[in-house]
Design a protein around this motif. Structure first.
Motif, short mmCIF file in Angstrom:
data_model
loop_
_atom_site.label_atom_id
_atom_site.label_comp_id
_atom_site.label_asym_id
_atom_site.label_seq_id
_atom_site.Cartn_x
_atom_site.Cartn_y
_atom_site.Cartn_z
N GLU A 73 12.20 -9.99 -9.85
CA GLU A 73 12.35 -8.65 -10.43
C GLU A 73 11.36 -8.39 -11.57
N LEU A 74 10.79 -9.44 -12.15
CA LEU A 74 9.80 -9.28 -13.21
C LEU A 74 8.37 -9.19 -12.69
N LEU A 96 6.26 -6.31 -14.02
CA LEU A 96 5.86 -6.56 -15.40
C LEU A 96 4.69 -7.54 -15.43
N LYS A 108 8.04 1.37 -10.48
CA LYS A 108 8.72 0.08 -10.36
C LYS A 108 9.23 -0.40 -11.72
N LEU A 109 8.41 -0.23 -12.75
CA LEU A 109 8.79 -0.68 -14.09
C LEU A 109 9.99 0.11 -14.62
N THR A 157 12.46 1.10 -13.03
CA THR A 157 13.71 0.67 -12.39
C THR A 157 14.20 -0.68 -12.89
N LEU A 158 13.40 -1.36 -13.73
CA LEU A 158 13.83 -2.65 -14.27
C LEU A 158 15.07 -2.47 -15.13
N GLU A 159 15.98 -3.43 -15.03
CA GLU A 159 17.17 -3.40 -15.88
C GLU A 159 16.77 -3.87 -17.27
N LEU A 170 14.05 -9.46 -20.78
CA LEU A 170 12.91 -8.59 -20.52
C LEU A 170 12.31 -8.09 -21.82
#
Length: 118
Positions: free
Chosen positions: A32-33, A36, A52-53, A55-57, A62
């Motif tokens: 998921e990273l 980043l 995409k960034l 949508t990161l939790e 993080l």
């Protein structure tokens, strides 16, 4: 090519992988990273990775990865001004996108916790 590693089928600078993971010698990050990692390793790709960034939790891990990038960029700015200015901008932009403020500027949970104690 010792300074590069393959992560999830893509090649990145080993230093970037270590920075995002927070561990020396790291050769992998959570999948998921990956956006980043891509943005920090190649700052010019940021505009194409924003979806995409976004949508990161927003987790503490993080945020700490973003802070590590900002600190390292400040520390090594004299070695490669262009690269580290871009990395700093990318990390700050992502943090603002996800949290609305920068932890290093006094924003975020730590400031709120201090105020709650008073």
């Amino acid at each position: 090519m010792q300074n590069k590693v393959e992560v999830h089928g893509k090649t990145f600078l080993k230093e970037t992988v270590e920075l995002i993971s927070g561990e020396r010698g790291a050769t992998d990050v959570d999948s998921e990273l990956l956006p980043l990692l891509e943005a920090i390793d190649n700052p010019n790709e940021l505009p194409f990775l924003l979806d995409k960034l976004n949508t990161l939790e927003p987790t503490e891990d993080l945020r700490l990865a973003l802070v590590r990038v900002q600190v390292q960029s400040d520390l090594f700015m004299h070695e490669d001004l262009n690269l580290h200015q871009k990395r700093l901008y990318v990390a700050q932009t992502i943090e603002k996108l996800l949290w609305g403020e920068l932890l290093l500027d006094g924003g975020g949970d730590k400031k709120k916790k201090d105020e709650d104690k008073k």
